[in-house]
Design a protein around this motif. Sequence first.
Motif, mmCIF file in Angstrom:
data_model
loop_
_atom_site.group_PDB
_atom_site.id
_atom_site.type_symbol
_atom_site.label_atom_id
_atom_site.label_comp_id
_atom_site.label_asym_id
_atom_site.label_seq_id
_atom_site.Cartn_x
_atom_site.Cartn_y
_atom_site.Cartn_z
ATOM 1 N N LEU A 196 7.516 88.120 42.869
ATOM 2 C CA LEU A 196 7.181 89.408 42.286
ATOM 3 C C LEU A 196 6.907 90.434 43.377
ATOM 4 C CD1 LEU A 196 6.506 91.243 39.903
ATOM 5 C CD2 LEU A 196 4.177 90.309 39.939
ATOM 6 N N HIS A 197 6.340 90.006 44.493
ATOM 7 C CA HIS A 197 6.046 90.933 45.586
ATOM 8 C C HIS A 197 7.330 91.549 46.140
ATOM 9 C CE1 HIS A 197 1.775 89.303 46.698
ATOM 10 N NE2 HIS A 197 1.870 89.716 45.451
ATOM 11 N N VAL A 198 8.380 90.766 46.237
ATOM 12 C CA VAL A 198 9.651 91.301 46.719
ATOM 13 C C VAL A 198 10.229 92.274 45.692
ATOM 14 C CG1 VAL A 198 11.993 90.752 47.485
ATOM 15 C CG2 VAL A 198 10.113 89.228 48.072
ATOM 16 N N GLY A 206 12.310 76.468 46.273
ATOM 17 C CA GLY A 206 11.101 77.196 45.898
ATOM 18 C C GLY A 206 9.986 77.081 46.916
ATOM 19 N N LYS A 207 10.304 76.604 48.119
ATOM 20 C CA LYS A 207 9.286 76.397 49.152
ATOM 21 C C LYS A 207 9.388 77.407 50.284
ATOM 22 C CE LYS A 207 9.053 71.378 48.403
ATOM 23 N NZ LYS A 207 9.204 70.045 49.071
ATOM 24 N N CYS A 208 10.003 78.553 50.024
ATOM 25 C CA CYS A 208 10.250 79.545 51.080
ATOM 26 C C CYS A 208 8.989 79.802 51.905
ATOM 27 C CB CYS A 208 10.735 80.849 50.468
ATOM 28 S SG CYS A 208 10.976 82.163 51.682
ATOM 29 N N PRO A 209 9.000 79.460 53.192
ATOM 30 C CA PRO A 209 7.798 79.638 54.020
ATOM 31 C C PRO A 209 7.467 81.093 54.318
ATOM 32 C CG PRO A 209 9.631 78.921 55.373
ATOM 33 C CD PRO A 209 10.108 78.867 53.955
ATOM 34 N N TRP A 210 8.392 81.992 54.017
ATOM 35 C CA TRP A 210 8.163 83.412 54.284
ATOM 36 C C TRP A 210 7.681 84.159 53.048
ATOM 37 C CZ3 TRP A 210 8.153 84.502 59.297
ATOM 38 C CH2 TRP A 210 8.823 83.639 60.149
ATOM 39 N N GLY A 211 7.507 83.437 51.930
ATOM 40 C CA GLY A 211 6.980 84.061 50.725
ATOM 41 C C GLY A 211 7.990 84.906 49.979
ATOM 42 N N ILE A 212 9.271 84.652 50.190
ATOM 43 C CA ILE A 212 10.322 85.475 49.584
ATOM 44 C C ILE A 212 10.896 84.782 48.349
ATOM 45 C CG2 ILE A 212 12.565 86.567 49.963
ATOM 46 C CD1 ILE A 212 11.824 86.622 52.981
ATOM 47 N N ALA A 213 11.584 83.666 48.534
ATOM 48 C CA ALA A 213 12.221 82.949 47.429
ATOM 49 C C ALA A 213 11.291 81.849 46.923
ATOM 50 C CB ALA A 213 13.555 82.366 47.873
ATOM 51 N N PRO A 228 3.443 93.065 48.886
ATOM 52 C CA PRO A 228 4.461 94.019 48.424
ATOM 53 C C PRO A 228 4.564 95.251 49.305
ATOM 54 C CG PRO A 228 2.561 93.959 46.931
ATOM 55 C CD PRO A 228 2.407 92.809 47.871
ATOM 56 N N GLU A 229 3.448 95.652 49.935
ATOM 57 C CA GLU A 229 3.479 96.831 50.808
ATOM 58 C C GLU A 229 4.360 96.577 52.031
ATOM 59 O OE1 GLU A 229 0.697 95.261 49.899
ATOM 60 O OE2 GLU A 229 -0.023 96.609 48.321
ATOM 61 N N VAL A 230 4.288 95.352 52.551
ATOM 62 C CA VAL A 230 5.118 95.000 53.718
ATOM 63 C C VAL A 230 6.584 94.928 53.311
ATOM 64 C CG1 VAL A 230 5.591 93.237 55.456
ATOM 65 C CG2 VAL A 230 3.221 93.783 54.855
ATOM 66 N N ALA A 231 6.853 94.299 52.159
ATOM 67 C CA ALA A 231 8.237 94.220 51.673
ATOM 68 C C ALA A 231 8.817 95.617 51.500
ATOM 69 C CB ALA A 231 8.283 93.454 50.353
ATOM 70 N N TYR A 232 8.048 96.499 50.891
ATOM 71 C CA TYR A 232 8.501 97.884 50.687
ATOM 72 C C TYR A 232 8.833 98.564 52.010
ATOM 73 C CZ TYR A 232 7.744 102.914 50.612
ATOM 74 O OH TYR A 232 7.856 104.259 50.841
ATOM 75 N N GLU A 233 7.925 98.469 52.965
ATOM 76 C CA GLU A 233 8.120 99.167 54.242
ATOM 77 C C GLU A 233 9.375 98.679 54.956
ATOM 78 O OE1 GLU A 233 5.772 99.978 58.485
ATOM 79 O OE2 GLU A 233 4.897 98.644 56.994
ATOM 80 N N ASN A 269 7.651 81.083 44.065
ATOM 81 C CA ASN A 269 6.646 81.546 43.111
ATOM 82 C C ASN A 269 5.326 80.825 43.316
ATOM 83 O OD1 ASN A 269 8.325 83.365 41.405
ATOM 84 N ND2 ASN A 269 9.492 81.495 41.113
ATOM 85 N N ASP A 270 5.217 80.110 44.417
ATOM 86 C CA ASP A 270 3.966 79.438 44.756
ATOM 87 C C ASP A 270 2.921 80.505 45.097
ATOM 88 O OD1 ASP A 270 1.870 78.194 46.266
ATOM 89 O OD2 ASP A 270 3.175 76.476 46.613
ATOM 90 N N PRO A 271 1.808 80.540 44.368
ATOM 91 C CA PRO A 271 0.796 81.588 44.605
ATOM 92 C C PRO A 271 0.312 81.663 46.048
ATOM 93 C CG PRO A 271 0.302 80.371 42.593
ATOM 94 C CD PRO A 271 1.406 79.632 43.279
ATOM 95 N N LYS A 272 0.218 80.520 46.718
ATOM 96 C CA LYS A 272 -0.233 80.529 48.100
ATOM 97 C C LYS A 272 0.823 81.119 49.031
ATOM 98 C CE LYS A 272 -3.247 76.478 47.578
ATOM 99 N NZ LYS A 272 -3.505 75.083 48.032
ATOM 100 N N LEU A 273 2.086 80.821 48.756
ATOM 101 C CA LEU A 273 3.161 81.301 49.630
ATOM 102 C C LEU A 273 3.471 82.771 49.391
ATOM 103 C CD1 LEU A 273 5.623 78.263 49.499
ATOM 104 C CD2 LEU A 273 3.817 78.736 51.156
ATOM 105 N N ILE A 274 3.343 83.217 48.149
ATOM 106 C CA ILE A 274 3.629 84.620 47.839
ATOM 107 C C ILE A 274 2.750 85.554 48.667
ATOM 108 C CG2 ILE A 274 3.417 86.367 46.012
ATOM 109 C CD1 ILE A 274 4.332 84.247 44.036
#
Length: 519
Positions: A199-201, A440-447, A459-464, A449-454
């Motif tokens: 969702l952040h992405v 679903g284990k993307c270590p960068w929090g992109i792909a 979202p501010e960093v993704a936007y920038e 839905n794991d709450p810890k990885l997200i």
Amino acid sequence: MGEKAKSKGASRKKVPRWAEFFPDFIIERDPEKCIQCRICVRECTYGAHIWDAKKKELSEDPTKCVGCHRCEAMCPTRAIVIRRNPSEFRPHAVWRPEFIKNVYKQADQGGVLLTSTGSNIPYRTYFDHLVLDACQVTNPPIDPLREPMELRTYLGPRPDALEVEVREGGFRLKKPMPRQIKLEVPIMFAAMSYGAISLHVHQGLARAARDLGTLYNTGEGGLHASLYEFGGNTIVQCASGRFGLHVDYLQAGVAIEIKIGQGAKPGIGGHLPGEKVTEEISKTRMIPVGSDAISPAPHHDIYSIEDLRGLIFALKEATQYQKLVFVKIAAVHNVAAIASGIVRAGADAVVIDGLKGGTGAAPTMFRDYIGIPIELAVAAVDERLRQEGIRNWASVIASGGIRCSADVIKLIALGADAVYIGTPALIACGCTMCQHCFTGKCPWGIATNDPKLIKRLPPEVAYEKIYNLVYGWAHEMKEMLGAMGLNSIESLRGNRDKLRAVGLTETEMQILGVKHAGE
């Protein structure tokens, strides 16, 4: 790989997999630099770093390393280096290492080979064999720093002719223009569903699209409640699974995209594993928590162009003819004829996704061996629509394998009105192309839905990052246009005389509609 298959002799001692002895990557740890902070253990989502509490020492399991380089990037003392395993198979022209490894994997598990992102096969990249024109003396270039340069374009049908009349002391159109969507930059964000990416992405993409004056696509996962405020910059997708599809969703964006196919997996549907269907995703997709979201290969109400026309106008009717309707197809052998049928069926834009398009999950054989390159597909479609006199009836949007601003310029010169980018936006967010999105284990929090990885990607960093990428590309595009003596992106659309080929065959140049360099 898919689920393990039951095979004859399964009760016998299992033969060790080749990968357990010769992994793809080697983890090198410098004991003099390592301070045993265990950040690598916490950061690795695949379990490649191991902490032995009794011995109080770190070790590695290279068979679990996917080459994401997260541990290397996060190590505070730079004690870790990830390298390709130097051990090699005996050279063989036919049995390349990837084929041998694939046979080992399937012999071990009996499943379907899965992968993510774009194809690894080194097909000819036509972008790299096309060079741009530049003005010199008699037709001087334009300086984009001192003269106006327009990247604005419009999506949707255009009239065959403009009829004007003099009224109230000025010129007025006799008939209003067809409904269109204005883009301040001809780069949109491709369909990536909520579930395939976090969702952040999605929030970063939506905000970047709004501030750049362009659009982003929800993908086939519905629209999260927090994103309805970005409706003016949203394309909602209607895929074969019809997940999250309801009237409010259709009304939320400025366009609706019917997804028939995509470049990474033409002819098949999609699959979001149940373990990735969290409570929030279940609400958005309108399916039970933990259930697999399986999209069928065909739309079960579309088996002809006439059926497609019925859905196009059903969607227009449901939205009071206030939304444009796009149709997305994979680039396949008869793409030009298919695109012609789609335009004649009433679509406002046809989206073509090429062979090298990315994906969150696809069978490896489909991703690598089905479809055609986007450069050839766009040129063929543009030429076919022009020959039939219907090029102005709909826009052409291209995607799949775009890597830089020059690729965007070349696609527009080949006939596209605008492009979609997906993988570049994810790379901007930190993706290192480890090609394991499907886990679903993307270590960068992109792909994931794991709450810890997200949390690793706010979202501010993704936007920038995404905003900066497109902003930089837009500046480069203005400079390239100026060098060609053009002051608007629409002056380049389908202008293949601004392209020249280097090292292509006569057939390839004929399909692309370009001359060879020197002509």
